[in-house]
Design a protein around this motif. Structure first.
Motif, PDB file in Angstrom:
ATOM      1  N   ASN A   1      54.098  14.108  -4.768  1.00 29.23           N
ATOM      2  CA  ASN A   1      53.039  14.476  -5.489  1.00 29.23           C
ATOM      3  C   ASN A   1      53.311  13.551  -6.943  1.00 29.23           C
ATOM      4  OD1 ASN A   1      50.817  15.868  -6.426  1.00 29.23           O
ATOM      5  ND2 ASN A   1      51.684  17.273  -7.595  1.00 29.23           N
ATOM      6  N   SER A   2      53.789  12.245  -6.490  1.00 22.88           N
ATOM      7  CA  SER A   2      54.091  11.405  -7.749  1.00 22.88           C
ATOM      8  C   SER A   2      53.440  10.139  -7.616  1.00 22.88           C
ATOM      9  CB  SER A   2      55.530  11.116  -7.724  1.00 22.88           C
ATOM     10  OG  SER A   2      56.325  12.587  -8.031  1.00 22.88           O
ATOM     11  N   GLY A   3      52.264  10.105  -6.949  1.00 26.07           N
ATOM     12  CA  GLY A   3      51.359   8.864  -7.090  1.00 26.07           C
ATOM     13  C   GLY A   3      51.651   8.141  -5.935  1.00 26.07           C
ATOM     14  N   ILE A   4      52.645   8.265  -4.980  1.00 23.58           N
ATOM     15  CA  ILE A   4      53.099   7.533  -3.861  1.00 23.58           C
ATOM     16  C   ILE A   4      52.738   7.918  -2.556  1.00 23.58           C
ATOM     17  CG2 ILE A   4      55.098   6.660  -2.969  1.00 23.58           C
ATOM     18  CD1 ILE A   4      56.420   6.765  -5.636  1.00 23.58           C
ATOM     19  N   PHE A   5      52.086   7.348  -1.778  1.00 18.00           N
ATOM     20  CA  PHE A   5      51.823   7.661  -0.357  1.00 18.00           C
ATOM     21  C   PHE A   5      52.779   7.038   0.537  1.00 18.00           C
ATOM     22  CE2 PHE A   5      49.497   6.724   3.685  1.00 18.00           C
ATOM     23  CZ  PHE A   5      49.350   8.122   4.205  1.00 18.00           C
ATOM     24  N   TYR A   6      53.446   7.747   1.438  1.00 16.24           N
ATOM     25  CA  TYR A   6      54.444   7.127   2.344  1.00 16.24           C
ATOM     26  C   TYR A   6      54.062   7.116   3.690  1.00 16.24           C
ATOM     27  CZ  TYR A   6      57.427   9.051  -1.611  1.00 16.24           C
ATOM     28  OH  TYR A   6      57.831   9.159  -2.809  1.00 16.24           O
ATOM     29  N   GLU A   7      54.209   5.845   4.266  1.00 10.71           N
ATOM     30  CA  GLU A   7      54.158   5.573   5.726  1.00 10.71           C
ATOM     31  C   GLU A   7      55.906   5.264   6.248  1.00 10.71           C
ATOM     32  OE1 GLU A   7      50.632   3.273   6.863  1.00 10.71           O
ATOM     33  OE2 GLU A   7      51.233   2.672   5.012  1.00 10.71           O
TER      34      GLU A   7
END
Length: 497
Positions: free
Chosen positions: A294-300
């Protein structure tokens, strides 16, 4: 208990409870982050170039936004550096985190008002989580130090730039300012050895309770303290009970640290980078780190063994598996899109999602198809140290493909602080552990393609002297743990014991 400690305990409980909401709803949280990132950036130059207005799913994103490293994103970044607005994120960044690139010279990583807020909160939450978990809070009344780069910032076309650690120094909360060491003047010293000596002078007689930094450089600080005072660090700082670190695996340094300190202390592992703050250790009995969703990072994630094939499969959090080596791909609120950070991770828990850093996708040994990664050599070193009483200052590993005689082998270049009581056993444990972890390596040894690994001893302070010779002593610089070529190994030949 002081008023500050009492308030910290209450605040820690509140933040931990707040964070439990996204921890317990990981997939929905990541979907929300993804949608928000796409929405905010749809009118930027990058968003228009990649038709963000039509992206409604991860599949759309994969089709329209390829994986890029810094080199591939550099054209966009250069426009921002030259003064461009709304290029990869609305407006202009607050900062550029300047890092040293390998092929492109200096790298300028944008940091926005959103991303710096998330970085600062993640650092704070790591400590608050520790307080809530352990109940240990008295350290907030003592002195704290983070060994970091200079906080002096330059400016480039209206945007301030510097090392991430130097930028972060401007965000120490007011209630900790009186606890913070070293002084601003000392922190601004550029020469690392001069800086460490000044830090020793400033801290030797203080009530140090928290010490943070990259283990290899904190070790240097501890050695200088011990040399000057004649005391163990734990005797000198009797209330020192928390070590915070990141950047490298602590395990190869643990025995040396406990000897320097004279006792065990709690530790918190962090996973920060200029590109974002990704995870922190949230349990003292578990070395995995909680992935921050929930820290402004989208992970792949892309399986490391498939990464270099054409169009490798990109998966999201819901499809990851335990103990698989993944390249971590990030999209952030600083405008990095499908960005290859270069780090590889393995999940050790899926409830909650927790990772360990297993290495760098470019740092491996596979001269004979063995696919050796950093996690494997660090685990082997840990077991060899524990079994033989050795203490290691630093080490690196490289293939020796053309020995003067005999079969090729892996060369382990090691600087011992204390040599093993049985060197043959040390080597045997290293090699046996490598074979048990890596079936390819086992097959190469078993099939007489490789011979057992060999050790080359590096003289005391040899790694420090080498790093100094290339202008990378201290700060956030790290020794490369392993390489598929002989460049570092050949350079270290001048520092053999």
């Amino acid at each position: 208990m002081s008023l500050k400690a009492f308030a910290a305990k209450i605040f820690a409980r509140r933040i931990t409870k707040k964070n439990s909401k996204w921890i317990n709803n990981p997939i929905e949280t990541q979907k929300g982050v993804f949608n928000e990132l796409i929405k905010k950036a749809k009118n930027t130059e990058f968003g228009q170039d990649h038709n963000f207005k039509t992206i409604i799913s991860h599949d759309d994103f994969v089709k329209q936004v390829p994986i890029r490293d810094y080199e591939a994103l550099k054209g966009y970044i250069e426009k921002i550096v030259e003064g461009g607005e709304n290029v990869v994120w609305p407006g202009r960044p607050l900062y550029f985190a300047k890092t040293s690139g390998t092929t492109s010279g200096a790298k300028y990583i944008p940091i926005t008002k959103e991303s710096i807020k998330n970085q600062v909160e993640a650092s704070r939450d790591a400590i608050l989580n520790y307080i809530d978990e352990t109940g240990n809070v008295d350290f907030v009344d003592g002195k704290m130090i983070f060994l970091q780069g200079s906080p002096i910032l330059e400016e480039k076309n209206g945007v301030k730039l510097g090392r991430l650690s130097g930028i972060s120094a401007h965000y120490v909360p007011g209630y900790l300012q009186k606890n913070r060491l070293p002084s601003w003047q000392t922190n601004c010293i550029e020469d690392w050895e001069t800086k460490v000596n000044a830090i020793v002078e400033e801290t030797e007689n203080e009530n140090m309770t928290v010490i943070a930094g990259i283990p290899s450089w904190v070790q240097m600080y501890f050695e200088r303290l011990q040399s000057k005072s004649g005391k163990k660090v734990g005797e000198l700082f009797q209330n020192f009970n928390l070590f915070i670190y990141g950047g490298v695996n602590y395990e190869p340094y643990r025995a040396k640290f406990e000897n320097l300190i004279g006792r065990k202390v709690d530790s918190i592992e962090l996973f920060p980078a200029s590109e974002g703050f990704f995870a922190y250790q949230n349990a003292q009995n578990d070395k995995g780190m909680l992935l921050l969703l929930n820290s402004g990072i989208f992970y792949e994630f892309v399986r490391a063994d498939e990464f270099f094939v054409e169009n490798p499969k990109r998966i999201t959090l819901k499809d990851v598996e335990l103990h698989t080596n993944y390249v971590m791909i990030i999209s952030t609120d600083a405008g990095l899109w499908a960005y290859n950070l270069g780090d590889t991770v393995q999940f050790i828990s899926l409830r909650p999602y927790k990772v360990i850093v297993s290495g760098r996708i470019k740092h491996f040994i596979s001269a004979f198809g063995e696919h050796v990664i950093a996690k494997e050599v660090e685990e082997a070193m840990k077991k060899a140290i524990e079994a033989t009483g050795a203490r290691v200052n630093e080490f690196t590993v490289a293939p020796q493909t053309s020995p003067k005689e005999g079969l090729p082998y892996h060369e382990w270049m090691i600087e011992f602080e204390k040599e093993p009581h049985d060197e043959a056993k040390f080597v045997s444990i290293l090699d046996d552990t490598m074979q048990s972890q890596n079936s390819y390596y086992f097959d190469l040894i078993d099939g007489a393609i490789l011979q057992t690994l060999k050790i080359t001893k590096i003289k005391q302070n040899g790694f420090q002297d080498y790093m100094k010779s290339i202008g990378k002593l201290g700060g956030q610089n790290k020794v490369q743990r392993l390489a598929n070529d002989r460049k570092l190994a050949e350079a270290l030949n001048a520092y053999q014991a």
